[in-house]
Enzyme design. Structure first.
Site, PDB file in Angstrom:
ATOM      1  N   HIS A  99      38.551  44.991  39.302  1.00 46.10           N
ATOM      2  CA  HIS A  99      40.139  45.073  39.481  1.00 46.10           C
ATOM      3  C   HIS A  99      40.686  44.896  38.038  1.00 46.10           C
ATOM      4  O   HIS A  99      39.935  43.920  37.202  1.00 46.10           O
ATOM      5  CB  HIS A  99      40.575  44.241  40.622  1.00 46.10           C
ATOM      6  CG  HIS A  99      40.302  44.731  41.898  1.00 46.10           C
ATOM      7  ND1 HIS A  99      40.806  44.366  42.929  1.00 46.10           N
ATOM      8  CD2 HIS A  99      39.487  45.875  42.263  1.00 46.10           C
ATOM      9  CE1 HIS A  99      40.300  44.902  43.872  1.00 46.10           C
ATOM     10  NE2 HIS A  99      39.561  45.962  43.631  1.00 46.10           N
ATOM     11  N   GLU A 137      42.617  42.228  37.066  1.00 46.85           N
ATOM     12  CA  GLU A 137      42.621  41.097  36.872  1.00 46.85           C
ATOM     13  C   GLU A 137      41.312  40.463  36.616  1.00 46.85           C
ATOM     14  O   GLU A 137      40.955  39.651  35.755  1.00 46.85           O
ATOM     15  CB  GLU A 137      43.398  40.077  37.850  1.00 46.85           C
ATOM     16  CG  GLU A 137      42.907  40.556  39.224  1.00 46.85           C
ATOM     17  CD  GLU A 137      43.865  41.814  39.794  1.00 46.85           C
ATOM     18  OE1 GLU A 137      43.551  42.858  39.489  1.00 46.85           O
ATOM     19  OE2 GLU A 137      44.531  41.385  40.756  1.00 46.85           O
ATOM     20  N   CYS A 173      44.300  41.303  45.087  1.00 50.30           N
ATOM     21  CA  CYS A 173      43.661  41.373  46.848  1.00 50.30           C
ATOM     22  C   CYS A 173      43.157  39.908  46.898  1.00 50.30           C
ATOM     23  O   CYS A 173      43.131  39.057  45.962  1.00 50.30           O
ATOM     24  CB  CYS A 173      42.651  42.429  46.531  1.00 50.30           C
ATOM     25  SG  CYS A 173      41.090  41.875  45.791  1.00 50.30           S
ATOM     26  N   CYS A 175      40.312  38.805  44.389  1.00 54.76           N
ATOM     27  CA  CYS A 175      40.929  38.513  43.098  1.00 54.76           C
ATOM     28  C   CYS A 175      41.601  37.197  43.145  1.00 54.76           C
ATOM     29  O   CYS A 175      41.393  36.424  42.059  1.00 54.76           O
ATOM     30  CB  CYS A 175      41.661  39.547  42.610  1.00 54.76           C
ATOM     31  SG  CYS A 175      40.802  40.855  42.140  1.00 54.76           S
TER      32      CYS A 175
END
Length: 151
Positions: free
Chosen positions: A75, A77, A103, A106
């Site tokens: 992802h 991040e 999510c 994360c």
């Protein structure tokens, strides 16, 4: 002329970074800042040097995992945090600007690394058609300031 705020600048940069993503399902960008300075950038996709989903699977994207998410992608991040870590840059106390709310996985990484504030543009829950933004709720529960960015 009105000067844009740092929040506007960093979210616009995250939006632009999302366009670099090789994901055919969603393009997400992230900017990590500290004391009004950029410390790291990221966008979603497979680990650097492995493959590009839009080239290898241009129609359907990479294979999905058991939860229906991309099995090969990091992802945005995660990429920003990992790049900072790889370069010995602390993200403790940093602010994260991301085009899609984190999510739950994360969110746990964001909390653990000491990021103190998150701005997000779009809802992960809406994107995934789930009832709750679990990542946002997790972060708020444990004291991370989270704001839905609206220009």
């Amino acid at each position: 002329m009105t000067k844009p705020s740092f929040d506007e600048i960093y979210m616009e940069l995250a939006i632009s970074l999302a366009k670099r993503s090789h994901c055919v399902r969603a393009q997400v960008g992230a900017v990590l800042t500290k004391d009004t300075r950029i410390v790291s950038l990221g966008y979603n996709g497979p680990p650097a040097g492995t493959h590009n989903c839009d080239v290898e699977w241009p129609g359907e994207g990479c294979p999905k995992d058991s939860k229906g998410s991309c099995s090969l992608a990091l992802h945005a991040e995660q990429n920003a945090i990992l790049y900072a870590s790889k370069n010995n840059v602390s993200v403790e106390g940093a602010t994260l600007y991301v085009t899609l709310s984190p999510c739950i996985a994360c969110a746990r990484v964001i909390y653990t690394t000491g990021i103190k504030k998150v701005f997000y543009k779009d809802s992960y829950a809406e994107y995934k058609a789930i009832a709750v933004d679990e990542g946002v709720e997790f972060l708020r529960k444990f004291g991370v300031q989270v704001e839905h960015y609206k220009k």
